[in-house]
Design a protein around this motif. Structure first.
Motif, PDB file in Angstrom:
ATOM      1  N   VAL A   8       0.846  -1.196   0.000  1.00 53.05           N
ATOM      2  CA  VAL A   8       0.000   0.000   0.000  1.00 53.05           C
ATOM      3  C   VAL A   8       0.882   1.247   0.000  1.00 53.05           C
ATOM      4  O   VAL A   8       2.011   1.220   0.510  1.00 53.05           O
ATOM      5  CB  VAL A   8      -0.967   0.021   1.206  1.00 53.05           C
ATOM      6  CG1 VAL A   8      -1.961  -1.122   1.127  1.00 53.05           C
ATOM      7  CG2 VAL A   8      -0.220  -0.021   2.514  1.00 53.05           C
ATOM      8  N   ARG A  36       1.784   7.345   1.644  1.00 56.16           N
ATOM      9  CA  ARG A  36       1.001   8.567   1.836  1.00 56.16           C
ATOM     10  C   ARG A  36      -0.488   8.293   1.679  1.00 56.16           C
ATOM     11  O   ARG A  36      -0.911   7.603   0.761  1.00 56.16           O
ATOM     12  CB  ARG A  36       1.437   9.622   0.838  1.00 56.16           C
ATOM     13  CG  ARG A  36       2.854  10.087   1.064  1.00 56.16           C
ATOM     14  CD  ARG A  36       3.228  11.203   0.098  1.00 56.16           C
ATOM     15  NE  ARG A  36       4.608  11.597   0.306  1.00 56.16           N
ATOM     16  CZ  ARG A  36       5.622  11.136  -0.418  1.00 56.16           C
ATOM     17  NH1 ARG A  36       5.407  10.277  -1.388  1.00 56.16           N
ATOM     18  NH2 ARG A  36       6.849  11.542  -0.166  1.00 56.16           N
ATOM     19  N   SER A  37      -1.286   8.875   2.556  1.00 53.48           N
ATOM     20  CA  SER A  37      -2.735   8.758   2.406  1.00 53.48           C
ATOM     21  C   SER A  37      -3.183   9.654   1.252  1.00 53.48           C
ATOM     22  O   SER A  37      -2.457  10.550   0.817  1.00 53.48           O
ATOM     23  CB  SER A  37      -3.444   9.145   3.704  1.00 53.48           C
ATOM     24  OG  SER A  37      -3.134  10.469   4.056  1.00 53.48           O
ATOM     25  N   ASN A  38      -4.364   9.393   0.748  1.00 56.28           N
ATOM     26  CA  ASN A  38      -4.910  10.086  -0.417  1.00 56.28           C
ATOM     27  C   ASN A  38      -4.030   9.911  -1.649  1.00 56.28           C
ATOM     28  O   ASN A  38      -3.943  10.782  -2.502  1.00 56.28           O
ATOM     29  CB  ASN A  38      -5.123  11.582  -0.137  1.00 56.28           C
ATOM     30  CG  ASN A  38      -6.132  11.806   0.953  1.00 56.28           C
ATOM     31  OD1 ASN A  38      -7.154  11.124   1.010  1.00 56.28           O
ATOM     32  ND2 ASN A  38      -5.834  12.728   1.842  1.00 56.28           N
ATOM     33  N   ASN A  39      -3.338   8.761  -1.707  1.00 54.55           N
ATOM     34  CA  ASN A  39      -2.455   8.466  -2.827  1.00 54.55           C
ATOM     35  C   ASN A  39      -2.852   7.140  -3.473  1.00 54.55           C
ATOM     36  O   ASN A  39      -2.035   6.472  -4.074  1.00 54.55           O
ATOM     37  CB  ASN A  39      -1.000   8.436  -2.348  1.00 54.55           C
ATOM     38  CG  ASN A  39      -0.012   8.564  -3.475  1.00 54.55           C
ATOM     39  OD1 ASN A  39      -0.328   9.132  -4.520  1.00 54.55           O
ATOM     40  ND2 ASN A  39       1.179   8.043  -3.285  1.00 54.55           N
ATOM     41  N   GLY A  40      -4.104   6.734  -3.296  1.00 56.38           N
ATOM     42  CA  GLY A  40      -4.571   5.485  -3.869  1.00 56.38           C
ATOM     43  C   GLY A  40      -4.443   4.325  -2.902  1.00 56.38           C
ATOM     44  O   GLY A  40      -3.921   4.462  -1.799  1.00 56.38           O
ATOM     45  N   GLY A  41      -4.947   3.180  -3.343  1.00 53.11           N
ATOM     46  CA  GLY A  41      -4.952   1.987  -2.511  1.00 53.11           C
ATOM     47  C   GLY A  41      -3.887   0.988  -2.906  1.00 53.11           C
ATOM     48  O   GLY A  41      -2.876   1.340  -3.515  1.00 53.11           O
ATOM     49  N   GLN A  65      -2.792  -0.144  -9.493  1.00 55.18           N
ATOM     50  CA  GLN A  65      -3.035   0.371  -8.153  1.00 55.18           C
ATOM     51  C   GLN A  65      -4.476   0.834  -8.075  1.00 55.18           C
ATOM     52  O   GLN A  65      -4.974   1.502  -8.986  1.00 55.18           O
ATOM     53  CB  GLN A  65      -2.112   1.548  -7.843  1.00 55.18           C
ATOM     54  CG  GLN A  65      -2.325   2.086  -6.440  1.00 55.18           C
ATOM     55  CD  GLN A  65      -1.651   3.423  -6.208  1.00 55.18           C
ATOM     56  OE1 GLN A  65      -1.201   4.082  -7.124  1.00 55.18           O
ATOM     57  NE2 GLN A  65      -1.603   3.821  -4.953  1.00 55.18           N
ATOM     58  N   ASP A 103      -8.013   5.116  -1.604  1.00 59.03           N
ATOM     59  CA  ASP A 103      -7.445   4.552  -0.373  1.00 59.03           C
ATOM     60  C   ASP A 103      -8.387   3.491   0.195  1.00 59.03           C
ATOM     61  O   ASP A 103      -9.599   3.609   0.093  1.00 59.03           O
ATOM     62  CB  ASP A 103      -7.269   5.636   0.693  1.00 59.03           C
ATOM     63  CG  ASP A 103      -6.178   6.631   0.351  1.00 59.03           C
ATOM     64  OD1 ASP A 103      -5.652   6.590  -0.776  1.00 59.03           O
ATOM     65  OD2 ASP A 103      -5.864   7.464   1.216  1.00 59.03           O
ATOM     66  N   ASP A 104      -7.837   2.480   0.821  1.00 60.70           N
ATOM     67  CA  ASP A 104      -8.582   1.427   1.515  1.00 60.70           C
ATOM     68  C   ASP A 104      -9.498   0.621   0.610  1.00 60.70           C
ATOM     69  O   ASP A 104     -10.403  -0.054   1.089  1.00 60.70           O
ATOM     70  CB  ASP A 104      -9.393   1.995   2.691  1.00 60.70           C
ATOM     71  CG  ASP A 104      -8.495   2.614   3.743  1.00 60.70           C
ATOM     72  OD1 ASP A 104      -7.349   2.158   3.881  1.00 60.70           O
ATOM     73  OD2 ASP A 104      -8.940   3.552   4.423  1.00 60.70           O
ATOM     74  N   SER A 105      -9.300   0.681  -0.705  1.00 60.50           N
ATOM     75  CA  SER A 105     -10.065  -0.169  -1.614  1.00 60.50           C
ATOM     76  C   SER A 105      -9.563  -1.598  -1.511  1.00 60.50           C
ATOM     77  O   SER A 105      -8.417  -1.839  -1.127  1.00 60.50           O
ATOM     78  CB  SER A 105      -9.900   0.304  -3.061  1.00 60.50           C
ATOM     79  OG  SER A 105     -10.421   1.590  -3.229  1.00 60.50           O
TER      80      SER A 105
END
Length: 180
Positions: free
Chosen positions: A13, A16-21, A36, A40-42
């Motif tokens: 994963v 960085r958050s808000n950078n995809g899952g 990817q 996030d969290d997918s």
């Protein structure tokens, strides 16, 4: 962070958050791409690492050649190998994409496209995947990070000189991510 163990399923994963899952397999145009998730969290698919030297034991050392394979490639034709590889140059996009279909093990010049490395980056839990195989002494491969190419819902993994994706690893059973 605990050392990574060969043969153990992990989710990869972004740091960085808000950078995809996480990563998953996705078939398009008869090719099984490593992609990817854009959110996030997918839901994502676990991967398994295998190194090139059995005498190294179960622990995976940074900067050593290894295979990466999806534990399950449910997003692609079942006949595809789940081992990741660097595909031939795509003239339409100017990219070398990371796809499934590689050969597990058998280090040497005939499998050079199947070997990646995990490199430590600044920060306690930051890593990047790198295509920099040393399994063939006859070929000098320029080292390149693995980044993301595309936008929207189709973010394909591709070699990148300037924008490698910074990642971390979670054991399959120890995180809140789901597999398909």
């Amino acid at each position: 962070m605990e050392p990574l163990v060969a043969g153990t399923p992990y989710f990869i994963v972004p740091v960085r958050s808000n950078n995809g899952g996480g990563f998953l397999s996705y078939e398009a145009n008869e090719t099984c791409y490593a992609v990817q998730q854009p959110i996030d969290d997918s839901a994502s698919q676990a991967v398994i690492f295998k190194h090139d030297k059995s005498e190294d034991g179960d622990w995976l050392a940074a900067s050593k050649d290894l295979n990466i394979k999806f534990e399950d490639i449910s997003g692609c034709d079942d006949s595809s190998s789940s081992v990741l590889q660097v595909a031939n140059y795509d003239e339409a996009t100017g990219q070398h994409f990371v796809t499934a279909g590689g050969v597990e093990g058998k280090p040497g010049c005939g499998t050079i496209e199947n070997w990646f490395r995990i490199e430590k980056v600044d920060g306690e839990y930051s890593y990047k995947l790198v295509y920099c195989p040393s399994v063939c002494d006859l070929v000098n491969v320029p080292c390149r990070g693995v980044g993301v190419f595309g936008h929207g819902a189709f973010l394909r993994l591709a070699l990148s000189d300037d924008s490698p994706l910074l990642v971390r690893f979670h054991k399959e059973k120890s995180c809140g991510f789901k597999m398909f």
